[in-house]
Design an enzyme around this catalytic site. Sequence first.
Site, PDB file in Angstrom:
ATOM      1  N   SER A   7      -8.970  59.391 -26.179  1.00 51.39           N
ATOM      2  CA  SER A   7      -8.667  59.361 -27.601  1.00 51.39           C
ATOM      3  C   SER A   7      -7.317  60.017 -27.846  1.00 51.39           C
ATOM      4  O   SER A   7      -7.146  61.222 -27.640  1.00 51.39           O
ATOM      5  CB  SER A   7      -9.755  60.097 -28.396  1.00 51.39           C
ATOM      6  N   HIS A  32      -7.989  54.709 -26.975  1.00 47.18           N
ATOM      7  CA  HIS A  32      -8.695  54.780 -28.256  1.00 47.18           C
ATOM      8  C   HIS A  32      -7.753  55.367 -29.296  1.00 47.18           C
ATOM      9  O   HIS A  32      -7.252  56.485 -29.148  1.00 47.18           O
ATOM     10  CB  HIS A  32      -9.936  55.672 -28.111  1.00 47.18           C
ATOM     11  N   ASP A  34      -7.383  56.336 -33.251  1.00 51.45           N
ATOM     12  CA  ASP A  34      -8.093  56.607 -34.500  1.00 51.45           C
ATOM     13  C   ASP A  34      -7.173  56.421 -35.691  1.00 51.45           C
ATOM     14  O   ASP A  34      -6.126  57.073 -35.792  1.00 51.45           O
ATOM     15  CB  ASP A  34      -8.639  58.035 -34.498  1.00 51.45           C
ATOM     16  N   MET A  36      -7.118  56.837 -39.705  1.00 49.99           N
ATOM     17  CA  MET A  36      -7.812  57.480 -40.819  1.00 49.99           C
ATOM     18  C   MET A  36      -6.961  57.375 -42.078  1.00 49.99           C
ATOM     19  O   MET A  36      -5.749  57.571 -42.036  1.00 49.99           O
ATOM     20  CB  MET A  36      -8.074  58.952 -40.495  1.00 49.99           C
ATOM     21  N   HIS A  65      -9.773  52.170 -33.813  1.00 51.85           N
ATOM     22  CA  HIS A  65     -10.962  52.597 -34.551  1.00 51.85           C
ATOM     23  C   HIS A  65     -10.569  52.835 -36.004  1.00 51.85           C
ATOM     24  O   HIS A  65      -9.909  53.819 -36.328  1.00 51.85           O
ATOM     25  CB  HIS A  65     -11.507  53.876 -33.894  1.00 51.85           C
ATOM     26  N   MET A  67     -11.202  54.017 -39.315  1.00 50.42           N
ATOM     27  CA  MET A  67     -11.966  54.875 -40.224  1.00 50.42           C
ATOM     28  C   MET A  67     -11.307  54.811 -41.593  1.00 50.42           C
ATOM     29  O   MET A  67     -10.717  55.779 -42.077  1.00 50.42           O
ATOM     30  CB  MET A  67     -12.003  56.310 -39.673  1.00 50.42           C
ATOM     31  N   MET A 136     -20.943  57.227 -33.054  1.00 53.93           N
ATOM     32  CA  MET A 136     -20.265  58.496 -33.311  1.00 53.93           C
ATOM     33  C   MET A 136     -21.233  59.646 -33.053  1.00 53.93           C
ATOM     34  O   MET A 136     -22.321  59.696 -33.634  1.00 53.93           O
ATOM     35  CB  MET A 136     -19.752  58.551 -34.750  1.00 53.93           C
ATOM     36  N   GLY A 141     -13.401  62.134 -38.468  1.00 53.44           N
ATOM     37  CA  GLY A 141     -12.316  62.679 -39.268  1.00 53.44           C
ATOM     38  C   GLY A 141     -11.586  63.836 -38.641  1.00 53.44           C
ATOM     39  O   GLY A 141     -10.444  64.114 -38.998  1.00 53.44           O
ATOM     40  N   PHE A 142     -12.223  64.512 -37.685  1.00 51.98           N
ATOM     41  CA  PHE A 142     -11.594  65.672 -37.066  1.00 51.98           C
ATOM     42  C   PHE A 142     -11.939  65.710 -35.581  1.00 51.98           C
ATOM     43  O   PHE A 142     -13.055  65.387 -35.193  1.00 51.98           O
ATOM     44  CB  PHE A 142     -12.072  66.979 -37.721  1.00 51.98           C
ATOM     45  N   GLY A 143     -10.991  66.136 -34.761  1.00 49.02           N
ATOM     46  CA  GLY A 143     -11.246  66.305 -33.342  1.00 49.02           C
ATOM     47  C   GLY A 143     -11.841  67.667 -33.047  1.00 49.02           C
ATOM     48  O   GLY A 143     -11.865  68.562 -33.895  1.00 49.02           O
ATOM     49  N   GLY A 144     -12.342  67.831 -31.823  1.00 49.55           N
ATOM     50  CA  GLY A 144     -12.794  69.135 -31.365  1.00 49.55           C
ATOM     51  C   GLY A 144     -14.172  69.556 -31.822  1.00 49.55           C
ATOM     52  O   GLY A 144     -14.538  70.727 -31.684  1.00 49.55           O
ATOM     53  N   ASP A 174     -18.275  58.302 -28.968  1.00 44.49           N
ATOM     54  CA  ASP A 174     -17.095  59.068 -29.358  1.00 44.49           C
ATOM     55  C   ASP A 174     -17.522  60.350 -30.062  1.00 44.49           C
ATOM     56  O   ASP A 174     -18.199  60.303 -31.082  1.00 44.49           O
ATOM     57  CB  ASP A 174     -16.231  58.216 -30.299  1.00 44.49           C
ATOM     58  N   GLY A 175     -17.107  61.490 -29.475  1.00 44.18           N
ATOM     59  CA  GLY A 175     -17.351  62.766 -30.135  1.00 44.18           C
ATOM     60  C   GLY A 175     -17.957  63.811 -29.225  1.00 44.18           C
ATOM     61  O   GLY A 175     -19.105  63.688 -28.805  1.00 44.18           O
ATOM     62  N   GLY A 176     -17.157  64.812 -28.867  1.00 43.72           N
ATOM     63  CA  GLY A 176     -17.671  65.904 -28.045  1.00 43.72           C
ATOM     64  C   GLY A 176     -18.002  65.489 -26.626  1.00 43.72           C
ATOM     65  O   GLY A 176     -18.881  66.087 -25.984  1.00 43.72           O
ATOM     66  N   GLY A 196     -11.272  63.050 -26.154  1.00 46.28           N
ATOM     67  CA  GLY A 196      -9.941  63.515 -26.507  1.00 46.28           C
ATOM     68  C   GLY A 196      -9.604  64.851 -25.892  1.00 46.28           C
ATOM     69  O   GLY A 196      -8.948  64.933 -24.839  1.00 46.28           O
TER      70      GLY A 196
END
Length: 215
Positions: A7, A32, A34, A36, A65, A67, A136, A141-144, A174-176, A196
């Site tokens: 990402s 990937h 993103d 937004m 992606h 969003m 998801m 909307g936010f990384g990390g 996608d996510g964590g 990411g």
Amino acid sequence: MVKVSPSMLASDFSRLGEEVSRVAEAGADCVHLDVMDGVFVPSITIGPPVIDSIRRFTDIPFDVHLMIENPIQYIDDFAKAGADCLTIHCEAKSDVTDTIDRIHVLGKKAGIALNPETPVQRIVQYLNEVELVLVMTVHPGFGGQSFLGENLTKIAYLREYAEEYGLKYEISVDGGINRETGRMCVKAGATVLVSGNYLFKASDLTREIEDWHVF
């Protein structure tokens, strides 16, 4: 083989083209990206001009992606900019079938994404229309953010559904995503891992991606 999709949200945006080249050379299967709009999600990131500017740095697929609140308004622009797969959210305002149809008319692959709080049944009617489903495992909307493990049941459901009805869509997560959560997702049935922060902080990105390919 599991596909790995770094990402770019976690990359150095001041060197975005070079970062795209770096992950491609390290063995990533796709990139990937993103997008937004500050409406569907609070943050604002990139648009078609940025994607167009980095397209020349690699030939690997761009999974864009979206969003954004009304993706159908921008499908043509992102396709022209170099997207290979356009993933829209079932929670967005645009008619999902109309948007998927437009993506296909433009010769691109279509993906459908769902947020952590959205039941997987919400997208069942579209599963025979898409090439990719994006689960998801954080709030978009936010990384990390930390991985939300309750979404593993969605992955398992999607894998069972594909096998029962002979569908060939990829299941992307996608996510964590890190080594531990990535393995959990693959065990549940995921075929594409989007990551990411974890990948971009790896001391040896090539080795990391090689290891993930055989989760």
